[in-house]
Design an enzyme around this catalytic site. Structure first.
Site, PDB file in Angstrom:
ATOM      1  N   ASP A 138      -2.645  -1.684  -5.369  1.00 38.79           N
ATOM      2  CA  ASP A 138      -3.182  -0.531  -4.651  1.00 38.79           C
ATOM      3  C   ASP A 138      -3.882   0.395  -5.649  1.00 38.79           C
ATOM      4  OD1 ASP A 138      -3.745   1.568  -2.976  1.00 38.79           O
ATOM      5  OD2 ASP A 138      -1.658   2.117  -2.591  1.00 38.79           O
ATOM      6  N   HIS A 166       0.839  -1.202   0.000  1.00 36.51           N
ATOM      7  CA  HIS A 166       0.000   0.000   0.000  1.00 36.51           C
ATOM      8  C   HIS A 166       0.868   1.243   0.000  1.00 36.51           C
ATOM      9  CE1 HIS A 166      -3.558  -2.400   0.658  1.00 36.51           C
ATOM     10  NE2 HIS A 166      -2.880  -3.088   1.574  1.00 36.51           N
ATOM     11  N   CYS A 167       0.270   2.349  -0.407  1.00 38.59           N
ATOM     12  CA  CYS A 167       0.942   3.642  -0.479  1.00 38.59           C
ATOM     13  C   CYS A 167       1.671   3.933   0.835  1.00 38.59           C
ATOM     14  CB  CYS A 167      -0.100   4.712  -0.758  1.00 38.59           C
ATOM     15  SG  CYS A 167       0.575   6.347  -1.014  1.00 38.59           S
ATOM     16  N   PRO A 168       2.886   4.383   0.782  1.00 37.36           N
ATOM     17  CA  PRO A 168       3.685   4.800  -0.381  1.00 37.36           C
ATOM     18  C   PRO A 168       4.665   3.745  -0.876  1.00 37.36           C
ATOM     19  CG  PRO A 168       4.765   5.592   1.578  1.00 37.36           C
ATOM     20  CD  PRO A 168       3.529   4.818   2.035  1.00 37.36           C
TER      21      PRO A 168
END
Length: 75
Positions: free
Chosen positions: A40, A13-15
């Site tokens: 994502d 998931h981000c980042p």
């Protein structure tokens, strides 16, 4: 599309997808292409912004079965 390296960022998931992409591109030569696989949904927006900010070209992006594929060309 032909590519020189591949990065599997699925499940991250981000980042993390962008951070791993940045690190991988730094180890590549100018003009080489990196294929990134991500799951994502925010990565679509993130990769577009990353390309604009860094000057690395986002050559192509596709989506299939909730999986995103990006081809980034090292500046």
């Amino acid at each position: 599309m032909e590519f020189h390296r591949e990065l599997d960022a699925r499940g991250l998931h981000c980042p993390l997808p962008i951070l791993k992409t940045k690190k991988t591109l730094a180890d590549m030569h100018s003009g080489e292409v990196l294929r990134v696989m991500a799951t994502d949904t925010g990565s679509v927006r993130d990769f577009q912004a990353f390309a604009k900010q860094t000057g690395n070209a986002l050559l192509e992006q596709t989506e299939e079965n909730r999986e995103f594929i990006f081809f980034m060309k090292r500046k």
